[in-house]
Design a protein around this motif. Structure first.
Motif, PDB file in Angstrom:
ATOM      1  N   ALA B  26       0.823  -1.202  -0.092  1.00 28.19           N
ATOM      2  CA  ALA B  26      -0.023   0.059  -0.032  1.00 28.19           C
ATOM      3  C   ALA B  26       0.834   1.340   0.067  1.00 28.19           C
ATOM      4  CB  ALA B  26      -0.999   0.019   1.370  1.00 28.19           C
ATOM      5  N   THR B  27       1.764   1.145   0.980  1.00 31.07           N
ATOM      6  CA  THR B  27       2.900   2.248   0.821  1.00 31.07           C
ATOM      7  C   THR B  27       3.597   2.731  -0.367  1.00 31.07           C
ATOM      8  OG1 THR B  27       3.406   1.517   3.068  1.00 31.07           O
ATOM      9  CG2 THR B  27       4.694   3.230   2.368  1.00 31.07           C
ATOM     10  N   ILE B  28       3.934   1.504  -1.043  1.00 31.65           N
ATOM     11  CA  ILE B  28       4.639   1.842  -2.526  1.00 31.65           C
ATOM     12  C   ILE B  28       3.439   2.571  -3.513  1.00 31.65           C
ATOM     13  CG2 ILE B  28       5.582   0.517  -4.394  1.00 31.65           C
ATOM     14  CD1 ILE B  28       6.598  -1.430  -2.453  1.00 31.65           C
ATOM     15  N   LEU B  56       4.237   4.098 -14.942  1.00 38.62           N
ATOM     16  CA  LEU B  56       4.027   3.940 -13.610  1.00 38.62           C
ATOM     17  C   LEU B  56       2.776   3.076 -13.237  1.00 38.62           C
ATOM     18  CD1 LEU B  56       5.142   7.654 -12.435  1.00 38.62           C
ATOM     19  CD2 LEU B  56       5.756   5.597 -11.495  1.00 38.62           C
ATOM     20  N   SER B  57       1.753   3.377 -14.162  1.00 35.59           N
ATOM     21  CA  SER B  57       0.304   2.683 -13.726  1.00 35.59           C
ATOM     22  C   SER B  57       0.523   1.228 -14.015  1.00 35.59           C
ATOM     23  CB  SER B  57      -0.679   3.237 -14.450  1.00 35.59           C
ATOM     24  OG  SER B  57      -0.544   2.869 -15.932  1.00 35.59           O
ATOM     25  N   ALA B  58       1.661   0.937 -14.904  1.00 34.16           N
ATOM     26  CA  ALA B  58       1.592  -0.529 -15.119  1.00 34.16           C
ATOM     27  C   ALA B  58       2.269  -1.252 -13.719  1.00 34.16           C
ATOM     28  CB  ALA B  58       2.578  -1.082 -16.224  1.00 34.16           C
ATOM     29  N   VAL B  59       3.084  -0.457 -13.250  1.00 35.16           N
ATOM     30  CA  VAL B  59       3.796  -1.023 -12.060  1.00 35.16           C
ATOM     31  C   VAL B  59       2.584  -1.043 -10.958  1.00 35.16           C
ATOM     32  CG1 VAL B  59       5.471  -0.444 -10.019  1.00 35.16           C
ATOM     33  CG2 VAL B  59       6.132  -0.239 -12.379  1.00 35.16           C
ATOM     34  N   LYS B  60       1.780  -0.058 -10.892  1.00 36.33           N
ATOM     35  CA  LYS B  60       0.812  -0.309  -9.678  1.00 36.33           C
ATOM     36  C   LYS B  60      -0.001  -1.202 -10.139  1.00 36.33           C
ATOM     37  CE  LYS B  60      -1.182   3.799  -8.858  1.00 36.33           C
ATOM     38  NZ  LYS B  60      -2.001   5.031  -9.170  1.00 36.33           N
ATOM     39  N   PHE B  61      -0.499  -1.328 -11.341  1.00 29.58           N
ATOM     40  CA  PHE B  61      -1.534  -2.582 -11.684  1.00 29.58           C
ATOM     41  C   PHE B  61      -0.842  -4.012 -11.361  1.00 29.58           C
ATOM     42  CE2 PHE B  61      -3.250  -5.453 -14.858  1.00 29.58           C
ATOM     43  CZ  PHE B  61      -4.492  -4.875 -15.136  1.00 29.58           C
ATOM     44  N   THR B  62       0.394  -4.193 -11.714  1.00 33.69           N
ATOM     45  CA  THR B  62       1.028  -5.359 -11.484  1.00 33.69           C
ATOM     46  C   THR B  62       1.000  -5.628  -9.804  1.00 33.69           C
ATOM     47  OG1 THR B  62       2.447  -4.749 -13.253  1.00 33.69           O
ATOM     48  CG2 THR B  62       2.953  -6.534 -12.060  1.00 33.69           C
ATOM     49  N   VAL B  64      -1.014  -4.647  -7.398  1.00 31.79           N
ATOM     50  CA  VAL B  64      -2.146  -4.887  -6.891  1.00 31.79           C
ATOM     51  C   VAL B  64      -2.747  -6.599  -7.294  1.00 31.79           C
ATOM     52  CG1 VAL B  64      -4.768  -4.455  -6.879  1.00 31.79           C
ATOM     53  CG2 VAL B  64      -3.100  -2.405  -6.847  1.00 31.79           C
ATOM     54  N   VAL B  65      -2.287  -6.764  -8.683  1.00 34.20           N
ATOM     55  CA  VAL B  65      -2.766  -7.969  -9.051  1.00 34.20           C
ATOM     56  C   VAL B  65      -1.592  -9.014  -8.430  1.00 34.20           C
ATOM     57  CG1 VAL B  65      -2.643  -9.481 -11.032  1.00 34.20           C
ATOM     58  CG2 VAL B  65      -3.440  -7.014 -11.109  1.00 34.20           C
ATOM     59  N   MET B  66      -0.507  -8.829  -8.323  1.00 27.96           N
ATOM     60  CA  MET B  66       0.255  -9.814  -7.701  1.00 27.96           C
ATOM     61  C   MET B  66       0.096  -9.987  -6.287  1.00 27.96           C
ATOM     62  SD  MET B  66       2.154 -11.400  -9.766  1.00 27.96           S
ATOM     63  CE  MET B  66       3.020 -11.149 -11.335  1.00 27.96           C
ATOM     64  N   PHE B  67      -0.092  -8.778  -5.408  1.00 28.30           N
ATOM     65  CA  PHE B  67       0.070  -9.179  -3.812  1.00 28.30           C
ATOM     66  C   PHE B  67      -1.303  -8.941  -3.423  1.00 28.30           C
ATOM     67  CE2 PHE B  67       4.204  -7.943  -4.993  1.00 28.30           C
ATOM     68  CZ  PHE B  67       4.895  -8.787  -3.982  1.00 28.30           C
TER      69      PHE B  67
ATOM     70  N   VAL D 181      -7.779  -1.782 -10.014  1.00 28.49           N
ATOM     71  CA  VAL D 181      -6.674  -1.757 -11.099  1.00 28.49           C
ATOM     72  C   VAL D 181      -7.306  -1.164 -12.338  1.00 28.49           C
ATOM     73  CG1 VAL D 181      -5.283  -3.522 -10.229  1.00 28.49           C
ATOM     74  CG2 VAL D 181      -7.124  -4.056 -11.866  1.00 28.49           C
ATOM     75  N   ILE D 182      -8.662  -1.244 -12.747  1.00 26.96           N
ATOM     76  CA  ILE D 182      -9.248  -0.911 -13.688  1.00 26.96           C
ATOM     77  C   ILE D 182      -9.100   0.818 -13.362  1.00 26.96           C
ATOM     78  CG2 ILE D 182     -11.422  -0.200 -14.848  1.00 26.96           C
ATOM     79  CD1 ILE D 182      -9.987  -2.669 -15.950  1.00 26.96           C
ATOM     80  N   TRP D 183      -9.392   1.367 -12.169  1.00 27.78           N
ATOM     81  CA  TRP D 183      -9.338   2.703 -11.974  1.00 27.78           C
ATOM     82  C   TRP D 183      -7.737   3.241 -12.153  1.00 27.78           C
ATOM     83  CZ3 TRP D 183     -12.608   6.331 -12.300  1.00 27.78           C
ATOM     84  CH2 TRP D 183     -12.141   7.781 -11.933  1.00 27.78           C
ATOM     85  N   ILE D 184      -6.976   2.475 -12.085  1.00 31.46           N
ATOM     86  CA  ILE D 184      -5.578   2.801 -11.973  1.00 31.46           C
ATOM     87  C   ILE D 184      -5.433   3.099 -13.587  1.00 31.46           C
ATOM     88  CG2 ILE D 184      -3.087   1.856 -12.163  1.00 31.46           C
ATOM     89  CD1 ILE D 184      -3.915   0.553  -9.356  1.00 31.46           C
ATOM     90  N   VAL D 185      -5.984   2.085 -14.239  1.00 33.29           N
ATOM     91  CA  VAL D 185      -5.748   2.501 -15.786  1.00 33.29           C
ATOM     92  C   VAL D 185      -6.397   3.819 -16.204  1.00 33.29           C
ATOM     93  CG1 VAL D 185      -5.956   1.554 -18.047  1.00 33.29           C
ATOM     94  CG2 VAL D 185      -5.408  -0.179 -16.123  1.00 33.29           C
ATOM     95  N   ILE D 186      -7.583   3.894 -15.689  1.00 34.40           N
ATOM     96  CA  ILE D 186      -8.568   4.950 -16.112  1.00 34.40           C
ATOM     97  C   ILE D 186      -7.826   6.365 -15.741  1.00 34.40           C
ATOM     98  CG2 ILE D 186     -10.656   6.069 -15.845  1.00 34.40           C
ATOM     99  CD1 ILE D 186     -12.067   3.493 -15.692  1.00 34.40           C
ATOM    100  N   PHE D 187      -7.365   6.453 -14.376  1.00 34.25           N
ATOM    101  CA  PHE D 187      -6.756   7.572 -14.023  1.00 34.25           C
ATOM    102  C   PHE D 187      -5.733   8.023 -14.811  1.00 34.25           C
ATOM    103  CE2 PHE D 187      -3.937   9.345 -10.714  1.00 34.25           C
ATOM    104  CZ  PHE D 187      -4.602  10.843 -10.584  1.00 34.25           C
ATOM    105  N   THR D 188      -4.829   6.759 -15.401  1.00 35.10           N
ATOM    106  CA  THR D 188      -3.651   7.317 -16.065  1.00 35.10           C
ATOM    107  C   THR D 188      -4.124   7.782 -17.227  1.00 35.10           C
ATOM    108  OG1 THR D 188      -2.349   5.566 -15.047  1.00 35.10           O
ATOM    109  CG2 THR D 188      -1.447   6.547 -16.954  1.00 35.10           C
TER     110      THR D 188
END
Lengths: 600, 107, 343, 194
Positions: B26-28, B56-62, B64-67, D181-188
């Motif tokens: 969450a911090t990251i 950046l958003s790909a890293v965030k996406f990954t 959330v999905v991973m952990f 995660v969908i929101w992460i994509v939309i936000f970007t």
């Protein structure tokens, strides 16, 4: 059982076999409806300047013929075999989610009824006529479907009906993916899975990935028609071509959703009646998977005439030609399966061989479409109509008929008459070629499709008459099949467990199977359990037969499904209260469903 | 009732990370979001804005999905069920953008 | 069977497609005439290129067809069930065979793909300088042709000079249509909000039929067109006639009454007519009398059909946007006389 | 939890409901993929304003994004608590997740109404149409998630959530994180890359 109780037992059933039968009979009725529509079309076109139906009715007929055959006949007919046969083939007691399965069926019926209600509800819309059926073609190209060019309720019926049917297909897709992956009998590794079950799995993956795209395309169309947006309208910068892209991104996988199950059926029927295992099982399976995957990269070959530019044309042409390779490989493997066999020409076998012969023709005309310049002369003509009918009639419907004759004894306990079956095959085979082969020439000689009338100057009148005669011959053939089914109910020979000497698990149990399918779940040791000596005994030594738990029925799938068409009445009638009623029914259904004690 | 056999597996719950891991992730995520918004407002970054934000958003996406969705610990098959359609969707988006001229050199 | 053909039938099918003739006749269609809308009768460089490509692919398809169906027939006969025969040997596959029949179709496809790509790029070039520009505007359900350099506007009948490259710019006034005159070449969709192009060079004097190929609503079937490919002098003569102003009407004639009726019944609200009106909703009627057909190429341009058409357009052409103006018989005759004068 | 039909032994050793749900999430990828594609294809094609840079409020949406990220954290904590059998904390985290979801939705309602006041509606231009349909579909997903979370919370209050049926919470969590995660994509894609 009292009559009411019996009715309730069908309305609440969660037994995959009963649901399979429901799918079959419902879809077959819609197959007849779609066929009737086709006969009206052919009657109109039997001669130039025909006057059987009006232009408006003709446009509704071909639109509903396409929509009905694709979504209300062929897909649910394949679904009926998924339902009935797949759990038996993999050695399962039922599908993974029996109530979801019932839900899929009820949603399908209700969506189909809603869409077809458009034939009779014109007066409710003050349309001045009885029929307000959809009339923009089965792929409903924007912007003809916009409010401006289609002000009536016709397109509303189409898009709301399709949205509802999508829900049904998606739910079934999830269900069969999990069923096939997770409910296999012990020892049934993926590479021991019967090819039909494999193709069901691939089809299910295509369904769950392709249907969301058409859902979005239809949502955007709904917003254009009901809320005044401009997704497909040029007046505010939108582009009608976006619809074509979204539609065909769905539409091409949809073609494989229709053909792969038939290929699976053929891969079951040919070995049984050749007394030889399928040649190149792994190759056939992987080429099926490959066809499904590659089906995602070819959508624009339906759009070569749009003018996408030479680069896009070349790319999509190349990917399309590539698909011909795994398709060809399948055909060669089927031929090799027959090679050196002892071919018994039962009706099922005749239809399966007919599949190979006719699908090959459809595949070859497909290659001529893959070349964009050549396609520019062929697309939107009767040549392309010939092509899709060789693929979907000669292919899918022949495969389905093969499946019907093959599995009918399993599903009902009685064998269909072989004599009538052969008449059925002969009439349909001759009629099919008479109806659709001339269409190649009709198209090349310049007749576009979707025209309610044509000039005698084109010189295609005789060919059209021949085609019409062929279509009616098909009709006669189907009547023979109906007669066959009808007399089999009482006079059909009883089947026994295994009338054909099949290799797969469904033939180990009685016909029709008991509610719980298998007394003991068999342990599988080979790809052809009934043909291999190494097969483990179905009942292990000393196994104690446990009491088999049969799940009860549930009414909530039906209730939840009912909410959808009620919801659809809101935009259809422009009356908001329907939306609240529909949503309430759906919510109630889901909650009761979720908290109902149920075990399968 | 099913017969026990070597080929059937009892449903196993894979071990899930601890609350500590969740908090660190969450911090990251929060830091990455702050960087994203920061990049958006700092003019110096504008030449690399699009690739930076996408990364950046790909890293965030990954993350959330991973952990949070446990794909890192859970069955590989779930990764396939999710990743397959995800890639199809990405391919579709790229294809459509190409067809609508988004990648054409602006003249 | 031979009496079916006259030279025009023979001519209707290109040289390398002559083998089709017996097939056509066998199918009972060949006596129907010269197939004016056939795609097997190329009359331009574009259509010719497509035709050669299609012929190539066609023969490959025939080869595969004979191979597969022949093999299938052989198997059916050779391996049919015989009483007392031993159970067949269970063969499960053959790696070498699988590789072979993966490579063979792939190879054939290369032979198809290469000329395909070549033709794609050859037929989608920019128009050369000096090409005759024509703007094609598709309407529900008729075709408008504008020659911007010549100042000519006409409907449904496209006049082109033989031997000169033509650049067609296709736009739509309403929904998606598709411009298709098979003799000229492949179809090209006509899409609102986009301008599509076709560049081609008609190569022989002929009259070709065509029609809209993308379903576009109620009267899609009635959206027909004609292409008159003429020798350069004949084309120039046609241009000259079209460039002339509207024909004058004699004082006191029936045609003059028709002219007044044309104004009175609001025809001027939709149609251009010389200098009298400049409306562009319907076809330009300034030289209607010079055209062979009316109503989207649907009917011959004669008094009988013109009368029936104006009396009730939606009855003649379903969905027609031209309304029934309820013109009484007297005025109708005058209108027809007037329109027939407008050559 | 809407589906209670998993057997305890399966061919792949995976919970059937979880498998079905991952397939569902895969399917949803294509749904949002199509919507995002539409947004991107129509980007910069609006004929009239307001355009994205006129109207999108980055600071405000950053807070919403942060809020949704935090809700995901609450969700995993809730799951961890249920798996430990710690019902007390499970209740807390579940209701916290739902409340953060409601907060996000209120933010979206505020955002939509202020856009409409500033002259951006569905009908205004392509940006309005694609923006509202994309973020609206996301919002609808959040709404479903909130209802689902509250249902689980009520179940927890009734004492019917146990470590044994933690998978029902896990599936709800999968849904919630996916919506995140969908929101992460939309936000970007929608807000930051203008």
């Amino acid at each position: 059982m009292s009559r009411l109780k019996r009715l309730m037992s069908w309305l609440t059933t969660t037994d995959h076999k009963r649901i399979g039968l429901l799918y079959f009979y419902t879809a077959f009725v819609f197959f007849l409806v779609g066929g009737l529509e086709a006969l009206f079309i052919r009657a109109q076109l039997a001669q130039p300047d025909g006057h059987v139906v009006s232009a408006e009715t003709f446009n509704q007929l071909f639109t509903m013929h396409g929509t009905t055959m694709v979504f209300l006949a062929l897909m649910p007919l394949t679904a009926s075999f998924f339902n009935y046969i797949v759990p038996l083939q993999i050695g399962a007691r039922d599908v993974a989610f029996p109530r979801l399965n019932a839900f899929s069926y009820w949603v399908f019926v209700l969506g189909a009824l809603l869409m077809n209600a458009s034939w009779f509800t014109g007066p409710l819309f003050h349309a001045g006529r009885l029929n307000v059926a959809p009339d923009a073609g089965w792929f409903g190209y924007a912007n003809l479907t916009s409010r401006q060019y289609s002000p009536g309720p016709n397109i509303d019926f189409w898009l709301l009906g399709l949205q509802i049917l999508g829900v049904s297909s998606l739910a079934a897709g999830f269900n069969f993916i999990v069923t096939i992956l997770n409910l296999r009998a012990p020892g049934m590794k993926m590479m021991r899975l019967p090819v039909f079950s494999w193709m069901t799995l691939v089809t299910s993956f295509l369904i769950i990935t392709a249907f969301p795209v058409i859902t979005v395309a239809l949502v955007l169309l709904m917003f254009d028609r009901f809320f005044g947006t401009h997704f497909y309208l040029t007046s505010a910068g939108g582009d009608p071509v976006l619809w074509q892209h979204l539609f065909w991104i769905f539409g091409h996988p949809e073609v494989y959703i229709l053909i792969l199950p038939a290929m699976g059926i053929v891969s079951e029927v040919l070995p049984t009646f050749a007394r030889k295992p399928l040649f190149g099982y792994t190759v056939v399976v992987y080429s099926g998977v490959l066809i499904g995957f590659m089906g995602w990269g070819v959508w624009s070959h339906h759009m070569f005439s749009v003018g996408l530019g030479p680069i896009a044309d070349s790319v999509f042409s190349a990917t399309t030609m590539l698909i011909a390779v795994p398709t060809g490989v399948k055909i060669f493997n089927w031929l090799a399966t027959l090679w050196g066999g002892q071919l018994r020409f039962t009706t099922a076998m005749l239809f399966a061989i007919g599949f190979i012969a006719l699908f090959t023709i459809g595949g070859l005309s497909g290659v001529t479409h893959a070349s964009p310049p050549a396609d520019l002369q062929q697309t939107d003509t009767y040549y392309v109509v010939a092509h899709i009918h060789y693929v979907l009639f000669g292919g899918t419907i022949f495969g389905l008929f093969a499946g019907m004759y093959y599995w009918w004894p399993k599903m009902t306990g009685r064998l269909l008459s072989e004599t009538l079956g052969k008449w059925h095959f002969a009439l349909v085979f001759v009629g099919m070629n008479l109806a659709f082969f001339p269409m190649h020439l009709i198209g090349l000689l310049g007749m576009p499709r979707r025209i309610y009338t044509y000039s005698p100057d084109l010189g295609v009148s005789t060919l059209n008459l021949v085609s019409t005669i062929g279509a009616f011959l098909i009709g006669v053939g189907v009547l023979v099949f109906i007669w066959n089914v009808w007399r089999t109910r009482t006079r059909g020979q009883t089947a026994g467990n295994d009338p054909w000497g099949g290799a797969t698990l469904e033939w180990t149990i009685s016909s029709p199977p008991p509610v719980h399918n298998f007394d003991v779940i068999p342990t599988v040791a080979s790809r052809l359990p009934r043909w291999t000596k190494t097969q483990l005994k179905a009942i292990p030594e000393g196994a104690k037969l446990a009491e088999i738990h049969v799940p009860g029925g549930s009414i909530w799938p039906l209730v939840t499904a009912l909410g959808l068409p009620v919801l659809a009445l809101a935009p259809l009638s422009h009356r908001l209260p329907f939306a609240f009623v529909g949503a309430t029914i759906i919510l109630l259904g889901i909650f009761r469903w979720a908290f109902e004690p149920f075990e399968a | 009732m099913q017969q026990p056999s070597t080929d059937e597996h009892p449903v196993v719950q894979h071990a899930h990370p601890t609350a500590g891991v969740y908090l660190r992730v969450a911090t990251i995520l929060v830091i990455l979001t702050v960087i994203e918004v920061g990049v958006f407002y700092v003019p110096a970054f504008h030449s690399i804005l699009v690739p930076a934000l996408l990364l950046l958003s790909a890293v965030k996406f990954t993350l959330v999905v991973m952990f949070y969705m446990h794909l890192k610990m859970d069955s590989r098959f779930f990764t396939f069920l999710f990743g397959g359609p995800l890639l199809l969707g990405l391919g579709m988006t790229m294809g459509l953008m190409f067809l609508f001229g988004a990648f054409a050199l602006r003249r | 069977m031979t009496e079916c053909w006259d030279s025009s039938t023979f001519d209707a099918v290109s040289r390398d497609r002559r083998w089709l003739l017996p097939l056509l006749c066998a199918a009972g269609a060949a006596c129907g005439g010269p197939f004016p809308q056939s795609s097997l009768r190329p009359r331009s460089d574009f259509a010719g290129a497509i035709d050669r490509l299609f012929t190539d692919i066609f023969w490959w398809a025939v080869l595969v067809f004979i191979l597969v169906e022949g093999l299938l027939l052989f198997i059916i006969v050779r391996y049919r069930y015989r009483e007392g025969a031993p159970t067949p040997k269970p063969t499960h596959g053959h790696t070498l065979l699988e590789i072979a029949w993966t490579l063979a179709p792939a190879l054939i496809l290369v032979f198809i793909a290469v000329p395909t790509m070549r033709t794609i790029f050859a037929t989608q070039t920019d128009s050369p300088a000096g090409a005759l520009r024509v703007e094609v505007v598709a309407h529900q359900w008729w075709w408008e042709y504008r020659y911007p350099e010549l100042g000519v506007v006409t409907a449904n009948e496209l006049h082109l000079p033989a031997g000169r490259t033509v650049a067609l710019a296709l736009t739509s006034a309403d929904v998606i249509h598709s411009f298709w005159a098979p003799g000229l070449g492949g179809k090209r969709d006509v899409i609102p909000g986009r301008t599509n192009r076709l560049v081609l060079r008609p190569d022989s004097v002929d009259t070709l039929l065509g029609q809209c190929a993308e379903f576009c609503g109620a009267s899609h079937a009635n959206m027909r067109l004609r292409v008159m490919v003429e020798a350069e002098p004949a084309f120039q003569a046609w241009v000259g006639r079209q460039q002339a102003g509207a024909a004058s009407v004699a004082k006191g004639s029936l045609a003059e009454q028709g002219q007044q009726a044309f104004r009175r019944y609001g025809c001027v609200g939709c149609h251009t007519m010389g200098t009298m009106s400049t409306a562009i909703i319907g076809p330009n009627l300034t030289h209607l009398g010079s055209r062979m057909t009316i109503a989207g190429g649907l009917f011959p341009n004669d008094s009988v059909h013109l009368t029936r058409w104006i009396a009730d357009p939606p009855a003649e052409k379903p969905g027609s946007i031209m309304p029934n103006m309820h013109v009484p018989a007297g005025d109708l005759a005058a209108l027809i006389a007037y329109l027939r004068t407008m050559r | 939890m809407t589906i209670a039909a998993a057997t305890h032994r399966t061919s792949m050793g995976l919970d059937s409901r979880k498998m079905a749900f991952w397939a569902f999430i895969g399917s949803e990828c294509l749904l949002f993929g199509s919507l995002i594609s539409t947004y991107l294809v129509y980007k910069g094609r609006s004929v009239v304003g307001p355009y994205p840079h006129d109207i999108l409020n980055i600071p405000f949406t950053s807070v919403s994004t942060f809020d949704l990220l935090m809700s995901s954290l609450m969700m995993v904590l809730a799951l961890a608590a249920v798996q430990r059998g710690d019902l007390k904390w499970a209740k807390v985290w579940l209701v916290a997740t739902a409340l953060l979801g409601i907060f996000f939705l209120s933010g979206q309602v505020y955002e939509f109404t202020s856009f409409v006041r500033e002259g951006l509606t569905l009908q205004t231009n392509l940006f309005g149409a694609t923006f509202f349909v994309l973020t609206g579909t996301h919002g609808a997903h959040v709404t479903v998630g909130v209802v689902w979370l509250l249902t689980l919370w009520v179940r927890a209050l009734q004492g019917q959530l146990t470590a044994a049926n933690a998978v029902t919470v896990e599936i709800c969590g999968l849904y919630w994180h996916f919506v995140d995660v969908i929101w992460i994509v939309i936000f970007t894609v929608v807000y930051l890359i203008q």
